[in-house]
Design a protein around this motif. Sequence first.
Motif, PDB file in Angstrom:
ATOM      1  N   GLN A  12      57.275  44.293  37.238  1.00 14.01           N
ATOM      2  CA  GLN A  12      57.309  45.747  37.294  1.00 14.01           C
ATOM      3  C   GLN A  12      55.967  46.341  37.741  1.00 14.01           C
ATOM      4  O   GLN A  12      55.877  47.547  37.986  1.00 14.01           O
ATOM      5  N   LEU A  13      54.934  45.504  37.822  1.00 14.71           N
ATOM      6  CA  LEU A  13      53.615  45.998  38.178  1.00 14.71           C
ATOM      7  C   LEU A  13      53.348  45.834  39.669  1.00 14.71           C
ATOM      8  O   LEU A  13      53.795  44.875  40.297  1.00 14.71           O
ATOM      9  N   LYS A  14      52.592  46.762  40.231  1.00 11.99           N
ATOM     10  CA  LYS A  14      52.175  46.668  41.618  1.00 11.99           C
ATOM     11  C   LYS A  14      50.841  45.922  41.654  1.00 11.99           C
ATOM     12  O   LYS A  14      49.874  46.332  40.991  1.00 11.99           O
ATOM     13  N   ILE A  15      50.777  44.829  42.409  1.00 12.07           N
ATOM     14  CA  ILE A  15      49.599  43.964  42.401  1.00 12.07           C
ATOM     15  C   ILE A  15      49.100  43.737  43.820  1.00 12.07           C
ATOM     16  O   ILE A  15      49.890  43.473  44.738  1.00 12.07           O
ATOM     17  N   LYS A  16      47.782  43.841  43.990  1.00 15.17           N
ATOM     18  CA  LYS A  16      47.141  43.535  45.271  1.00 15.17           C
ATOM     19  C   LYS A  16      46.030  42.510  45.018  1.00 15.17           C
ATOM     20  O   LYS A  16      45.467  42.432  43.916  1.00 15.17           O
ATOM     21  N   SER A  17      45.685  41.755  46.057  1.00 20.56           N
ATOM     22  CA  SER A  17      44.719  40.672  45.878  1.00 20.56           C
ATOM     23  C   SER A  17      43.313  41.175  45.601  1.00 20.56           C
ATOM     24  O   SER A  17      42.583  40.580  44.808  1.00 20.56           O
ATOM     25  N   ASN A  18      42.914  42.265  46.260  1.00 18.25           N
ATOM     26  CA  ASN A  18      41.559  42.757  46.069  1.00 18.25           C
ATOM     27  C   ASN A  18      41.494  44.254  46.372  1.00 18.25           C
ATOM     28  O   ASN A  18      42.483  44.862  46.817  1.00 18.25           O
ATOM     29  N   LEU A  19      40.316  44.818  46.165  1.00 23.05           N
ATOM     30  CA  LEU A  19      40.135  46.261  46.348  1.00 23.05           C
ATOM     31  C   LEU A  19      40.351  46.667  47.807  1.00 23.05           C
ATOM     32  O   LEU A  19      40.987  47.690  48.091  1.00 23.05           O
ATOM     33  N   GLU A  20      39.839  45.869  48.727  1.00 21.93           N
ATOM     34  CA  GLU A  20      39.970  46.190  50.152  1.00 21.93           C
ATOM     35  C   GLU A  20      41.425  46.286  50.570  1.00 21.93           C
ATOM     36  O   GLU A  20      41.826  47.228  51.271  1.00 21.93           O
TER      37      GLU A  20
END
Length: 280
Positions: free
Chosen positions: A259-267
């Motif tokens: 249910q969470l939105k996840i990205k690898s890094n800030l960029e």
Amino acid sequence: MKNELQLLGEKILEKKYQIAERVHLKVINKAAAQKLPMTEKEIIDIRANFVKLFGESLLQEADADTGGQLFLKWGKETGKRVCDLGIPLDQALKGTSYYRTCIWEVLGEEMLNHDMSLATSLKVGSILDPLLDQAVYAFSSAYVQCHEETLENSKRAFLELSVPVVPLAKGVAVLPLIGNIDTERARLLMEEVLQKASEKRLSHLLFDLSGVLVVDTMVADQIFKIEKALGLLGVETILIGIRPEVAQTMTNLGIDTGQLKIKSNLEQALKDLNESFGLL
């Protein structure tokens, strides 16, 4: 005996500064005195006012019940004051026995000069000793309470600094989390994040977990709760920077992040936000 007690009480009042100076000389040396956050005169004034209470107690024949409130008041006020000044408790209590000794030196001399009876001596002891014990108890309790409050305030200030919501663009901010997240920090995290998200009118908040070494079920549950609470405020939460070992632990624990939105890094997160919403 009443007249004798009044005579002794008057003698203590007369020599209160002399007694205070004797106590001071026994308690502290000149080198240590220079490091104290108070002048020598201020310290002796405090000691003399304390000695004064004993003289007044003898004048009134006050016992632990009738005279104790004044000693409790002195102990509470002085204990907090000494704590605020940063004077160590063991150093502050060092003079306790010296008060008894120095007061009795004056009383003993006066009793001998007037050939007072043993009964008078016992009566004086029954008045003064319990009052001194009450004062020491009140002083210690007030000091410890003040010290605990100072530690708690310092701890809370530290925790608040550990929840830095950093604006990146209009409506977008990042929360870099570092270190372990215990129950207390998790509770504060919820409070601070919701408040700052509202104050900064955020639409997106990036949770940077790259500095978090351990994520257990409690931490994950708290993240879910924060994400839901932010959602009620209209703020979208994006997790970034999950370490490989943390990802493995979360998988082994069976934590569902679907249910969470996840990205690898800030960029990557910022790039996606710019492409989707033109926020940057």
